[in-house]
Design a protein around this motif. Structure first.
Motif, PDB file in Angstrom:
ATOM      1  N   GLU A  40       0.805  -1.222   0.000  1.00 28.13           N
ATOM      2  CA  GLU A  40       0.000   0.000   0.000  1.00 28.13           C
ATOM      3  C   GLU A  40       0.837   1.270   0.000  1.00 28.13           C
ATOM      4  O   GLU A  40       0.463   2.260  -0.601  1.00 28.13           O
ATOM      5  CB  GLU A  40      -0.939   0.010   1.198  1.00 28.13           C
ATOM      6  N   LYS A  41       1.926   1.258   0.672  1.00 27.02           N
ATOM      7  CA  LYS A  41       2.740   2.474   0.809  1.00 27.02           C
ATOM      8  C   LYS A  41       3.986   2.413  -0.063  1.00 27.02           C
ATOM      9  O   LYS A  41       4.934   3.144   0.170  1.00 27.02           O
ATOM     10  CB  LYS A  41       3.163   2.663   2.269  1.00 27.02           C
ATOM     11  N   SER A  42       3.981   1.517  -1.015  1.00 23.34           N
ATOM     12  CA  SER A  42       5.142   1.322  -1.883  1.00 23.34           C
ATOM     13  C   SER A  42       6.399   1.075  -1.072  1.00 23.34           C
ATOM     14  O   SER A  42       7.501   1.457  -1.471  1.00 23.34           O
ATOM     15  CB  SER A  42       5.337   2.523  -2.811  1.00 23.34           C
ATOM     16  N   GLY A  43       6.233   0.455   0.079  1.00 30.17           N
ATOM     17  CA  GLY A  43       7.379   0.076   0.875  1.00 30.17           C
ATOM     18  C   GLY A  43       8.117   1.214   1.536  1.00 30.17           C
ATOM     19  O   GLY A  43       9.321   1.128   1.729  1.00 30.17           O
ATOM     20  N   SER A  44       7.423   2.316   1.909  1.00 31.12           N
ATOM     21  CA  SER A  44       8.120   3.414   2.576  1.00 31.12           C
ATOM     22  C   SER A  44       8.711   2.917   3.895  1.00 31.12           C
ATOM     23  O   SER A  44       8.135   2.074   4.574  1.00 31.12           O
ATOM     24  CB  SER A  44       7.183   4.596   2.821  1.00 31.12           C
ATOM     25  N   ASN A  45       9.870   3.444   4.243  1.00 28.37           N
ATOM     26  CA  ASN A  45      10.565   2.993   5.449  1.00 28.37           C
ATOM     27  C   ASN A  45       9.713   3.150   6.698  1.00 28.37           C
ATOM     28  O   ASN A  45       9.671   2.246   7.537  1.00 28.37           O
ATOM     29  CB  ASN A  45      11.889   3.734   5.611  1.00 28.37           C
ATOM     30  N   ASP A  46       9.045   4.299   6.857  1.00 26.01           N
ATOM     31  CA  ASP A  46       8.228   4.517   8.055  1.00 26.01           C
ATOM     32  C   ASP A  46       7.098   3.508   8.157  1.00 26.01           C
ATOM     33  O   ASP A  46       6.849   2.947   9.226  1.00 26.01           O
ATOM     34  CB  ASP A  46       7.657   5.941   8.079  1.00 26.01           C
ATOM     35  N   ALA A  47       6.409   3.270   7.055  1.00 25.96           N
ATOM     36  CA  ALA A  47       5.296   2.313   7.061  1.00 25.96           C
ATOM     37  C   ALA A  47       5.802   0.904   7.379  1.00 25.96           C
ATOM     38  O   ALA A  47       5.178   0.171   8.158  1.00 25.96           O
ATOM     39  CB  ALA A  47       4.567   2.330   5.723  1.00 25.96           C
ATOM     40  N   LEU A  48       6.928   0.522   6.801  1.00 29.64           N
ATOM     41  CA  LEU A  48       7.479  -0.806   7.057  1.00 29.64           C
ATOM     42  C   LEU A  48       7.944  -0.953   8.506  1.00 29.64           C
ATOM     43  O   LEU A  48       7.686  -1.976   9.143  1.00 29.64           O
ATOM     44  CB  LEU A  48       8.639  -1.091   6.097  1.00 29.64           C
ATOM     45  N   LEU A  49       8.611   0.060   9.025  1.00 28.76           N
ATOM     46  CA  LEU A  49       9.057   0.009  10.421  1.00 28.76           C
ATOM     47  C   LEU A  49       7.872  -0.064  11.383  1.00 28.76           C
ATOM     48  O   LEU A  49       7.899  -0.832  12.356  1.00 28.76           O
ATOM     49  CB  LEU A  49       9.941   1.219  10.748  1.00 28.76           C
ATOM     50  N   ASN A  50       6.835   0.723  11.126  1.00 29.67           N
ATOM     51  CA  ASN A  50       5.646   0.675  11.978  1.00 29.67           C
ATOM     52  C   ASN A  50       4.995  -0.703  11.938  1.00 29.67           C
ATOM     53  O   ASN A  50       4.577  -1.237  12.967  1.00 29.67           O
ATOM     54  CB  ASN A  50       4.636   1.752  11.569  1.00 29.67           C
ATOM     55  N   ALA A  51       4.906  -1.294  10.752  1.00 30.66           N
ATOM     56  CA  ALA A  51       4.310  -2.620  10.609  1.00 30.66           C
ATOM     57  C   ALA A  51       5.167  -3.673  11.312  1.00 30.66           C
ATOM     58  O   ALA A  51       4.644  -4.586  11.959  1.00 30.66           O
ATOM     59  CB  ALA A  51       4.138  -2.966   9.140  1.00 30.66           C
ATOM     60  N   TYR A  52       6.482  -3.542  11.211  1.00 27.16           N
ATOM     61  CA  TYR A  52       7.389  -4.483  11.870  1.00 27.16           C
ATOM     62  C   TYR A  52       7.242  -4.380  13.390  1.00 27.16           C
ATOM     63  O   TYR A  52       7.155  -5.392  14.084  1.00 27.16           O
ATOM     64  CB  TYR A  52       8.831  -4.214  11.447  1.00 27.16           C
ATOM     65  N   GLU A  53       7.188  -3.156  13.899  1.00 28.85           N
ATOM     66  CA  GLU A  53       7.007  -2.967  15.339  1.00 28.85           C
ATOM     67  C   GLU A  53       5.680  -3.562  15.806  1.00 28.85           C
ATOM     68  O   GLU A  53       5.613  -4.175  16.878  1.00 28.85           O
ATOM     69  CB  GLU A  53       7.090  -1.484  15.693  1.00 28.85           C
ATOM     70  N   LYS A  54       4.645  -3.392  15.009  1.00 19.85           N
ATOM     71  CA  LYS A  54       3.341  -3.966  15.347  1.00 19.85           C
ATOM     72  C   LYS A  54       3.425  -5.495  15.397  1.00 19.85           C
ATOM     73  O   LYS A  54       2.888  -6.127  16.302  1.00 19.85           O
ATOM     74  CB  LYS A  54       2.293  -3.524  14.322  1.00 19.85           C
ATOM     75  N   MET A  55       4.131  -6.093  14.442  1.00 18.76           N
ATOM     76  CA  MET A  55       4.305  -7.543  14.428  1.00 18.76           C
ATOM     77  C   MET A  55       5.053  -8.005  15.678  1.00 18.76           C
ATOM     78  O   MET A  55       4.666  -8.984  16.311  1.00 18.76           O
ATOM     79  CB  MET A  55       5.072  -7.969  13.182  1.00 18.76           C
ATOM     80  N   ILE A  56       6.094  -7.287  16.048  1.00 17.75           N
ATOM     81  CA  ILE A  56       6.875  -7.647  17.243  1.00 17.75           C
ATOM     82  C   ILE A  56       5.996  -7.564  18.488  1.00 17.75           C
ATOM     83  O   ILE A  56       6.010  -8.462  19.339  1.00 17.75           O
ATOM     84  CB  ILE A  56       8.118  -6.728  17.394  1.00 17.75           C
ATOM     85  N   GLU A  57       5.215  -6.522  18.616  1.00 19.44           N
ATOM     86  CA  GLU A  57       4.328  -6.366  19.772  1.00 19.44           C
ATOM     87  C   GLU A  57       3.292  -7.488  19.837  1.00 19.44           C
ATOM     88  O   GLU A  57       3.012  -8.012  20.905  1.00 19.44           O
ATOM     89  CB  GLU A  57       3.638  -4.994  19.747  1.00 19.44           C
ATOM     90  N   GLU A  58       2.740  -7.843  18.679  1.00 19.21           N
ATOM     91  CA  GLU A  58       1.744  -8.936  18.653  1.00 19.21           C
ATOM     92  C   GLU A  58       2.397 -10.259  19.046  1.00 19.21           C
ATOM     93  O   GLU A  58       1.792 -11.078  19.726  1.00 19.21           O
ATOM     94  CB  GLU A  58       1.100  -9.046  17.272  1.00 19.21           C
ATOM     95  N   THR A  59       3.631 -10.456  18.630  1.00 21.30           N
ATOM     96  CA  THR A  59       4.350 -11.678  18.969  1.00 21.30           C
ATOM     97  C   THR A  59       4.614 -11.747  20.467  1.00 21.30           C
ATOM     98  O   THR A  59       4.477 -12.800  21.084  1.00 21.30           O
ATOM     99  CB  THR A  59       5.697 -11.743  18.199  1.00 21.30           C
ATOM    100  N   LYS A  60       4.957 -10.616  21.072  1.00 22.50           N
ATOM    101  CA  LYS A  60       5.205 -10.569  22.514  1.00 22.50           C
ATOM    102  C   LYS A  60       3.941 -10.871  23.327  1.00 22.50           C
ATOM    103  O   LYS A  60       4.020 -11.444  24.399  1.00 22.50           O
ATOM    104  CB  LYS A  60       5.755  -9.199  22.923  1.00 22.50           C
ATOM    105  N   SER A  61       2.795 -10.457  22.802  1.00 24.83           N
ATOM    106  CA  SER A  61       1.546 -10.631  23.559  1.00 24.83           C
ATOM    107  C   SER A  61       0.953 -12.036  23.411  1.00 24.83           C
ATOM    108  O   SER A  61       0.002 -12.371  24.097  1.00 24.83           O
ATOM    109  CB  SER A  61       0.526  -9.573  23.154  1.00 24.83           C
ATOM    110  N   GLU A  62       1.510 -12.838  22.508  1.00 23.90           N
ATOM    111  CA  GLU A  62       0.977 -14.201  22.312  1.00 23.90           C
ATOM    112  C   GLU A  62       1.471 -15.148  23.352  1.00 23.90           C
ATOM    113  O   GLU A  62       2.453 -15.090  23.930  1.00 23.90           O
ATOM    114  CB  GLU A  62       1.345 -14.730  20.920  1.00 23.90           C
TER     115      GLU A  62
END
Length: 192
Positions: A170-192
């Motif tokens: 969606e964001k053509s791979g912008s660094n900010d969008a990718l970093l935010n998505a990666y951080e979200k994935m890490i947080e979801e992994t921690k909460s599992e």
């Protein structure tokens, strides 16, 4: 000595050696590896990674294991785990192979995981950056195979990379969008 030989020498000094098929290989390992390579070669990014593998003599070992994640060892050997009863490749193995090959390519380029010269916080940040780079390559492969092999995207989502894929697309791979998505994935992994 040509440029390819120079790179090969650099790789071997980075990782130690290319790999040979191990003693604990999966009974259908050769077939699964070839099918995974063939799926990857249907995408531009996958073809690049397979070519890297061929150029540097990587021989990933397909091992019988209930584990889902493959691994690139510091000596340059890599394994792709597959359940022992499985006799054909599926998109998971192709994505695991692509991930290990991208990780190895990063090492060839001097971007290694085993950096004793970095403080722990910097090493952790570097490893997260390497991981995100690998996941972005998996997203790129998924997009390139979207019409021909939509099951690759489905597997990518099962691996937990949906947010990163969406940011990539969606964001053509912008660094900010990718970093935010990666951080979200890490947080979801921690909460599992």
């Amino acid at each position: 000595m040509n440029d390819r030989d120079d790179h090969k020498t650099h790789l071997h000094s980075s990782f130690g050696k290319s790999t040979e098929t191990g003693e604990n290989s999966h009974p259908f390992g050769s077939k699964i590896l070839e099918q995974s390579r063939n799926l990857l070669k249907k995408s531009r990014t996958g073809t690049h990674l397979v070519n890297i593998s061929d150029s540097y003599g990587f021989k990933p070992d397909v091992t019988p294991s209930p584990e889902q994640n493959g691994f690139l060892y510091l000596d340059g050997s890599m394994n792709i785990p597959v359940p022992v009863a499985q006799n054909t490749s599926d998109p998971r193995q192709a994505l695991e192979l692509a991930a290990r090959l991208r990780d190895a390519e990063q090492g060839i380029l001097g971007y290694k995981r085993d950096r004793d010269d970095l403080p722990p916080e910097e090493l952790e940040a570097q490893n997260h950056a390497k991981n995100l780079d690998i996941i972005v390559d998996l997203c790129r492969i998924s997009v390139e195979l979207e019409n021909e092999a939509p099951e690759v995207k489905n597997e990518l989502f099962k691996m937990g990379y949906r947010h990163i894929f969406e940011a990539f697309k969606e964001k053509s791979g912008s660094n900010d969008a990718l970093l935010n998505a990666y951080e979200k994935m890490i947080e979801e992994t921690k909460s599992e």
